[in-house]
Write a protein that holds these residues in place. Structure first.
Motif, PDB file in Angstrom:
ATOM      1  N   TYR A   1       0.829  -1.204   0.000  1.00 32.50           N
ATOM      2  CA  TYR A   1       0.000   0.000   0.000  1.00 32.50           C
ATOM      3  C   TYR A   1       0.862   1.251   0.000  1.00 32.50           C
ATOM      4  CZ  TYR A   1      -4.238  -2.674   0.906  1.00 32.50           C
ATOM      5  OH  TYR A   1      -5.295  -3.528   0.801  1.00 32.50           O
ATOM      6  N   GLY A   2       1.990   1.190   0.646  1.00 34.25           N
ATOM      7  CA  GLY A   2       2.906   2.328   0.661  1.00 34.25           C
ATOM      8  C   GLY A   2       3.383   2.693  -0.734  1.00 34.25           C
ATOM      9  N   ASP A   3       3.607   1.671  -1.576  1.00 34.53           N
ATOM     10  CA  ASP A   3       4.014   1.932  -2.962  1.00 34.53           C
ATOM     11  C   ASP A   3       2.907   2.635  -3.741  1.00 34.53           C
ATOM     12  OD1 ASP A   3       6.386   0.580  -2.392  1.00 34.53           O
ATOM     13  OD2 ASP A   3       5.668  -1.321  -3.238  1.00 34.53           O
ATOM     14  N   LEU A   4       1.658   2.313  -3.443  1.00 31.97           N
ATOM     15  CA  LEU A   4       0.520   2.902  -4.159  1.00 31.97           C
ATOM     16  C   LEU A   4       0.190   4.303  -3.669  1.00 31.97           C
ATOM     17  CD1 LEU A   4      -1.913  -0.151  -4.287  1.00 31.97           C
ATOM     18  CD2 LEU A   4      -0.625   0.816  -6.186  1.00 31.97           C
ATOM     19  N   GLU A   5       0.437   4.554  -2.393  1.00 25.84           N
ATOM     20  CA  GLU A   5       0.001   5.790  -1.764  1.00 25.84           C
ATOM     21  C   GLU A   5       0.543   7.042  -2.436  1.00 25.84           C
ATOM     22  OE1 GLU A   5       0.847   7.107   2.521  1.00 25.84           O
ATOM     23  OE2 GLU A   5      -0.860   5.749   2.609  1.00 25.84           O
ATOM     24  N   GLY A   6       1.797   7.075  -2.789  1.00 24.15           N
ATOM     25  CA  GLY A   6       2.395   8.263  -3.365  1.00 24.15           C
ATOM     26  C   GLY A   6       1.932   8.583  -4.772  1.00 24.15           C
ATOM     27  N   LEU A   7       1.308   7.642  -5.446  1.00 19.70           N
ATOM     28  CA  LEU A   7       0.906   7.854  -6.842  1.00 19.70           C
ATOM     29  C   LEU A   7      -0.266   8.808  -6.985  1.00 19.70           C
ATOM     30  CD1 LEU A   7       1.201   4.170  -8.083  1.00 19.70           C
ATOM     31  CD2 LEU A   7       2.851   6.022  -8.368  1.00 19.70           C
ATOM     32  N   LEU A   8      -1.056   8.959  -5.931  1.00 14.14           N
ATOM     33  CA  LEU A   8      -2.256   9.794  -5.995  1.00 14.14           C
ATOM     34  C   LEU A   8      -2.162  11.019  -5.094  1.00 14.14           C
ATOM     35  CD1 LEU A   8      -4.880   6.909  -5.760  1.00 14.14           C
ATOM     36  CD2 LEU A   8      -4.116   8.071  -7.820  1.00 14.14           C
ATOM     37  N   ALA A   9      -1.064  11.165  -4.379  1.00 16.39           N
ATOM     38  CA  ALA A   9      -0.961  12.191  -3.342  1.00 16.39           C
ATOM     39  C   ALA A   9      -1.186  13.603  -3.862  1.00 16.39           C
ATOM     40  CB  ALA A   9       0.394  12.093  -2.648  1.00 16.39           C
TER      41      ALA A   9
END
Length: 143
Positions: free
Chosen positions: A51-59
């Motif tokens: 989830y950490g890898d995905l989190e920054g993509l939409l920030a």
């Protein structure tokens, strides 16, 4: 803080990656990302393991903040759900369809020079059902 760190380390599933990719597609369609940024982020989304890898993509995109991080609460009506309106609007719609069918039947009959089978009569079946339901429920309104 510890819960967030644990959540960021949790493995992401295919559905999670698809959801992020869909949000990225919406951002592309809205002009918030150019094609190069979109391509890079989608590749990173599909290769994300946690989830950490995905989190920054939409920030940096509006409207993609996870619910648990949102600062604005959704509006809740004090009255509850809006009542569904039945009766006249539904009956009017069905009668409108019936009238359109009658006009089509009349124009085709007049165009051919003879009166054809009155097929719009079949459209009256839902009209009759709607009328029966309307008058049956009439006594129950307000209870």
């Amino acid at each position: 803080m510890l819960a967030r760190m644990v959540h960021e380390g949790m493995r992401a599933g295919d559905g999670d990656r698809e959801k992020v990719a869909e949000q990225l597609k919406q951002a592309l369609d809205q002009g918030r990302l150019d094609l190069g940024e979109y391509d890079e982020r989608v590749q990173r989304a599909y290769s994300a393991k946690t989830y950490g890898d995905l989190e920054g993509l939409l920030a940096d995109l509006p409207g993609t903040v996870p619910v648990e991080k949102a600062q604005v609460e959704p509006h809740r009506s004090a009255k509850g759900p809006e009542p569904q309106h039945r009766g006249r609007s539904g009956l009017t719609g069905i009668l409108g369809v019936f009238l359109v069918c009658v006009v089509i039947w009349a124009m085709s009959s007049l165009g051919s020079g003879e009166w054809h089978y009155f097929w719009p009569g079949w459209v009256l079946i839902p009209v009759v059902w709607a009328l029966v339901a309307h008058f049956r429920d009439r006594g129950n309104r307000g209870h």
